[in-house]
Design a protein around this motif. Sequence first.
Motif, PDB file in Angstrom:
ATOM      1  N   LEU A  56      -5.698   3.896   5.577  1.00  0.00           N
ATOM      2  CA  LEU A  56      -6.579   2.765   6.227  1.00  0.00           C
ATOM      3  C   LEU A  56      -7.833   3.240   5.822  1.00  0.00           C
ATOM      4  O   LEU A  56      -8.209   2.369   6.721  1.00  0.00           O
ATOM      5  CB  LEU A  56      -6.971   5.145   7.275  1.00  0.00           C
ATOM      6  CG  LEU A  56      -6.247   5.312   8.322  1.00  0.00           C
ATOM      7  CD1 LEU A  56      -5.849   6.007   9.098  1.00  0.00           C
ATOM      8  CD2 LEU A  56      -5.178   3.960   9.832  1.00  0.00           C
ATOM      9  N   SER A  57      -7.293   3.332   5.066  1.00  0.00           N
ATOM     10  CA  SER A  57      -9.094   3.186   4.111  1.00  0.00           C
ATOM     11  C   SER A  57      -9.280   1.134   3.269  1.00  0.00           C
ATOM     12  O   SER A  57      -9.726   0.639   3.483  1.00  0.00           O
ATOM     13  CB  SER A  57      -8.947   3.521   3.081  1.00  0.00           C
ATOM     14  OG  SER A  57     -10.218   3.953   2.227  1.00  0.00           O
ATOM     15  N   ASP A  58      -7.768   1.567   3.187  1.00  0.00           N
ATOM     16  CA  ASP A  58      -7.664  -0.312   3.011  1.00  0.00           C
ATOM     17  C   ASP A  58      -7.938  -1.507   3.679  1.00  0.00           C
ATOM     18  O   ASP A  58      -8.153  -2.107   4.252  1.00  0.00           O
ATOM     19  CB  ASP A  58      -6.074  -0.377   2.334  1.00  0.00           C
ATOM     20  CG  ASP A  58      -5.136  -2.276   1.411  1.00  0.00           C
ATOM     21  OD1 ASP A  58      -7.046  -2.497   0.624  1.00  0.00           O
ATOM     22  OD2 ASP A  58      -4.756  -2.499   1.698  1.00  0.00           O
ATOM     23  N   CYS A  95       0.727  -1.181   0.002  1.00  0.00           N
ATOM     24  CA  CYS A  95      -0.090   0.382   0.350  1.00  0.00           C
ATOM     25  C   CYS A  95       0.520   0.919   0.182  1.00  0.00           C
ATOM     26  O   CYS A  95       0.479   2.035  -0.572  1.00  0.00           O
ATOM     27  CB  CYS A  95      -1.188  -0.387   1.320  1.00  0.00           C
ATOM     28  SG  CYS A  95      -2.602   1.081   1.732  1.00  0.00           S
ATOM     29  N   CYS A 143      -1.077   8.132   3.934  1.00  0.00           N
ATOM     30  CA  CYS A 143      -2.116   7.703   5.506  1.00  0.00           C
ATOM     31  C   CYS A 143      -3.928   7.447   5.325  1.00  0.00           C
ATOM     32  O   CYS A 143      -4.021   6.633   5.150  1.00  0.00           O
ATOM     33  CB  CYS A 143      -1.587   8.571   6.800  1.00  0.00           C
ATOM     34  SG  CYS A 143      -0.298   9.077   6.859  1.00  0.00           S
ATOM     35  N   ASP A 144      -4.509   7.710   4.523  1.00  0.00           N
ATOM     36  CA  ASP A 144      -5.567   7.904   4.221  1.00  0.00           C
ATOM     37  C   ASP A 144      -5.851   6.893   3.699  1.00  0.00           C
ATOM     38  O   ASP A 144      -7.084   5.920   4.018  1.00  0.00           O
ATOM     39  CB  ASP A 144      -6.415   9.053   3.676  1.00  0.00           C
ATOM     40  CG  ASP A 144      -6.519  10.354   4.643  1.00  0.00           C
ATOM     41  OD1 ASP A 144      -6.151  10.254   5.860  1.00  0.00           O
ATOM     42  OD2 ASP A 144      -7.141  11.709   4.090  1.00  0.00           O
ATOM     43  N   GLY A 145      -5.097   6.347   2.549  1.00  0.00           N
ATOM     44  CA  GLY A 145      -5.629   5.401   1.868  1.00  0.00           C
ATOM     45  C   GLY A 145      -4.912   3.989   2.431  1.00  0.00           C
ATOM     46  O   GLY A 145      -6.249   3.257   2.364  1.00  0.00           O
ATOM     47  N   GLN A 177      -3.022  12.279   1.221  1.00  0.00           N
ATOM     48  CA  GLN A 177      -3.674  10.764   0.261  1.00  0.00           C
ATOM     49  C   GLN A 177      -2.910   9.465   1.162  1.00  0.00           C
ATOM     50  O   GLN A 177      -3.252   8.153   0.596  1.00  0.00           O
ATOM     51  CB  GLN A 177      -3.533  11.238  -0.686  1.00  0.00           C
ATOM     52  CG  GLN A 177      -4.254  12.394  -0.644  1.00  0.00           C
ATOM     53  CD  GLN A 177      -3.241  13.097  -2.261  1.00  0.00           C
ATOM     54  OE1 GLN A 177      -2.673  12.676  -2.827  1.00  0.00           O
ATOM     55  NE2 GLN A 177      -4.734  13.607  -2.723  1.00  0.00           N
ATOM     56  N   ARG A 195      -9.999  -0.585   6.395  1.00  0.00           N
ATOM     57  CA  ARG A 195     -11.639  -0.466   6.802  1.00  0.00           C
ATOM     58  C   ARG A 195     -11.799  -1.532   5.636  1.00  0.00           C
ATOM     59  O   ARG A 195     -12.876  -2.110   5.714  1.00  0.00           O
ATOM     60  CB  ARG A 195     -11.726   0.630   6.330  1.00  0.00           C
ATOM     61  CG  ARG A 195     -11.158   1.302   7.650  1.00  0.00           C
ATOM     62  CD  ARG A 195     -12.385   2.581   7.947  1.00  0.00           C
ATOM     63  NE  ARG A 195     -12.435   3.470   6.940  1.00  0.00           N
ATOM     64  CZ  ARG A 195     -11.354   4.854   7.249  1.00  0.00           C
ATOM     65  NH1 ARG A 195     -10.261   5.092   8.292  1.00  0.00           N
ATOM     66  NH2 ARG A 195     -11.038   5.598   6.142  1.00  0.00           N
ATOM     67  N   GLN A 196     -11.171  -1.774   4.404  1.00  0.00           N
ATOM     68  CA  GLN A 196     -12.245  -2.634   3.363  1.00  0.00           C
ATOM     69  C   GLN A 196     -11.726  -3.838   3.602  1.00  0.00           C
ATOM     70  O   GLN A 196     -12.629  -4.776   3.688  1.00  0.00           O
ATOM     71  CB  GLN A 196     -11.142  -2.544   1.782  1.00  0.00           C
ATOM     72  CG  GLN A 196     -12.190  -3.014   1.084  1.00  0.00           C
ATOM     73  CD  GLN A 196     -11.468  -2.324  -0.680  1.00  0.00           C
ATOM     74  OE1 GLN A 196     -10.555  -1.353  -0.351  1.00  0.00           O
ATOM     75  NE2 GLN A 196     -12.089  -3.034  -1.953  1.00  0.00           N
TER      76      GLN A 196
END
Length: 71
Positions: free
Chosen positions: A47-49, A31, A43-45, A41, A51-52
Motif C-alpha cells: 500500500l505504501s508503494d 513488491c 501488505c503495508d509495504g 508488513q 501511494r508513493q
Amino acid sequence: PGDALIMYTDGINEAMNPKDKLYGVKRIRDCMTKGPQHLEQLCDGLLSDVRQFTEGRVQNHDICLIGLKRE
C-alpha cells in the motif's frame, strides 16, 4: 505452513501516477517477492508503494487488500 494468500481489488493494479502510467501486476509481484516475510508488513509495504507511485493522484477505483497466512 508459511504460505500466504494476498487478494486485492483492481484499484491497486490500476492505480495511476500523474503521467497516466498504471501500477500494474508486475510491480505488485516485485513488491510481494522483495517484501518482508511478515504478512502485515508485506501488505503495508504494498500500500505504501502504491501511494508513493501515485504521488497523491486521486484514484478512480477503490483499493482493498486482504492478506492471509498459514502458520
